[in-house]
Design an enzyme around this catalytic site. Structure first.
Site, PDB file in Angstrom:
ATOM      1  CE  LYS A 104      -0.653  46.999  46.029  1.00 37.42           C
ATOM      2  NZ  LYS A 104      -2.043  47.476  46.224  1.00 37.42           N
ATOM      3  CB  SER A 131      -4.057  45.624  43.786  1.00 33.26           C
ATOM      4  OG  SER A 131      -3.977  46.766  44.620  1.00 33.26           O
ATOM      5  CB  SER A 148      -6.521  47.292  46.535  1.00 34.46           C
ATOM      6  OG  SER A 148      -6.986  47.207  45.214  1.00 34.46           O
TER       7      SER A 148
END
Length: 464
Positions: free
Chosen positions: A81, A156, A180
């Site tokens: 990420k 997220s 997330s």
């Protein structure tokens, strides 16, 4: 066969590579080819590391030919990420102003994946500052939900969820402070594992300022996968220790057997908020499966649910969001700025005394939960109160209120530092077989849709 290696889960792919029936380079080329076919449709991976990945895969094959010891994920393609340090890549966190923040060292979770033999093929999208359930930002654009592009892909770790769902690597790295990892897993129909506080080392070597106390207590790293066994495998690799991390706990992943029958507390509602009927039924169906498997299932709520959720908001709004708000106003994109302003209006921060009281109350609430879990080691709840929302729902006051209401149940595990997972429904498993019932965002034949879900992905009424 090499063209179809992207369809395999990490456990099977690692086995084939170890046996010499597939090479690391073949596996990497297959996943890169899959990425080229689908990523332009969904924008899950925002930095493709093709050259680096192929070089790493070639080195992995050479190491295997020499007879070197192989890691558990030897040759398996993965993604990381963009809010987490990876040497040579920007840790941009979805923010234009940070696009040139090139990391010089790997974060421990990335280093662990590499040491375990994984091949990083790309970096996945996140909202600006990783603080929305919509993976969209001014730097990289929006990640589309591959099952229904009108809906959020989650956040997220929305890029991670969409990447795993579409076969861009069998394991994606994510992180979770309020849902997330679990929310993108739900929205994309995959498995997401939020670990206990301290289980996986979690810090960025590039960080120049101290993290908010709330982030230190609630944020963790974790994997998104297409199978439960891959989540277990990824956890074992990601959880290796780091001598610098201040919270990593050197605790074995395996423990003594839990006395049988294992107690399960079933909570088929979003505490204090709206619960979509499909979400409640999914929890009850999970309870029926567990009961049939010999678990002692009881519909009973753990203690102080509303107080636990309020404690997250008190700490999160006052400590985490209040510290982040000035940066968001200076560097965030308009939608993220609007979302954060509305969040602050709907759940206003408290004062210093209030947040200190919440931090103290957290300890008492955790003590009560741990006592409850002596009888019920498993608690089954919805991941979210509602189904995946339409894109940008949080940019109006009414929509932001709906998002925060649905989010309530997702805040429980983070504030208590407990693990939590979102398991894909059994109907999504047809993915590897190439079910021709596809999501509208992708080419024909590339993604199955659970036929029993509402509007595709994330809302399956019959989890397994």
């Amino acid at each position: 066969m090499s063209d179809d290696l992207w369809r395999l889960d990490a456990t099977e792919l690692a086995r084939l590579i170890r046996l010499g029936r597939a090479s690391s380079r073949e596996a990497t080329e297959s996943c890169l080819s899959r990425m080229r076919a689908v990523n332009q449709k969904i924008n899950a991976v925002v930095r493709i590391l093709e050259e680096e990945a192929l070089a790493a895969a070639t080195a992995a094959d050479e190491a295997q030919a020499r007879g070197d010891a192989l890691g558990p994920l030897h040759g398996v393609p993965v993604t990381t990420k963009v809010n987490t340090d990876q040497a040579g890549c920007p840790t941009d966190n979805g923010v234009v102003a940070f696009r040139d923040n090139i990391a010089t060292r790997d974060a421990p979770v990335v280093a662990n994946l590499k040491r375990g033999g994984a091949i990083v093929i790309g970096r996945t999208n996140t909202p600006a500052f990783s603080m929305r359930i919509f993976a969209d930002n001014a730097l990289h654009g929006r990640t589309l939900n591959p099952r229904d592009p009108a809906l959020s892909a989650g956040g997220s770790s929305g890029g991670a969820g969409a990447a795993v769902a579409t076969g861009i690597g069998p394991i994606a790295h994510g992180n979770d402070i309020g849902g997330s990892v679990r929310i993108p897993a739900m929205y994309n129909g995959v498995v997401g594992l939020r670990v206990s506080l301290g289980r996986i080392p979690a810090y960025n070597p590039s960080q120049q300022i101290a993290r908010a106390v709330g982030a230190q207590l609630m944020s963790v790293q974790g994997p998104l996968t297409r199978s439960l066994r891959d989540a277990r495998l990824a956890l074992a690799v990601m959880a290796q220790g780091d001598p610098i991390d201040t919270r990593w706990a050197d605790v074995p992943l395996g423990g003594p057997p839990v006395p049988r029958p294992i107690g399960v507390a079933l909570v088929p509602h979003n505490p204090g908020g709206y619960t979509h009927p499909a979400q409640g039924e999914a929890v009850r169906q999970a309870g029926r499966h567990l009961s049939a498997a010999g678990y002692a299932v009881e519909e009973i709520a753990p203690p102080d649910l509303d107080a636990v959720i309020d404690t997250w908001h008190c700490i999160g709004s006052t400590d985490v969001l209040a510290l982040l708000a000035p940066q968001m106003e200076e560097h965030g994109d308009p939608d993220a700025q609007t979302s954060m302003r509305l969040w602050g209006e709907l759940v206003p921060p408290t004062d210093l005394r209030g947040v200190l009281g919440a931090l103290a109350r957290r300890d008492l609430l955790l003590w009560r939960w741990l006592e409850f879990m002596q009888r019920y080691p498993l608690v089954v709840m919805p991941t979210m109160g509602d189904l995946p929302p339409p894109h940008n729902l949080d940019t109006t006051r009414e929509g932001a209120a709906r998002v925060l209401d649905a989010l309530r149940v997702s805040l429980i595990a983070p504030v208590l530092g407990l693990p939590g997972s979102r398991r894909a429904c059994r109907h999504s498993r047809a993915f590897a077989a190439g079910d021709p019932d596809f999501g509208s965002a992708l080419p024909r034949g590339s993604l199955p849709r659970c036929r029993r879900s509402d509007r595709g992905g994330g809302g399956c009424r019959y989890p397994d």
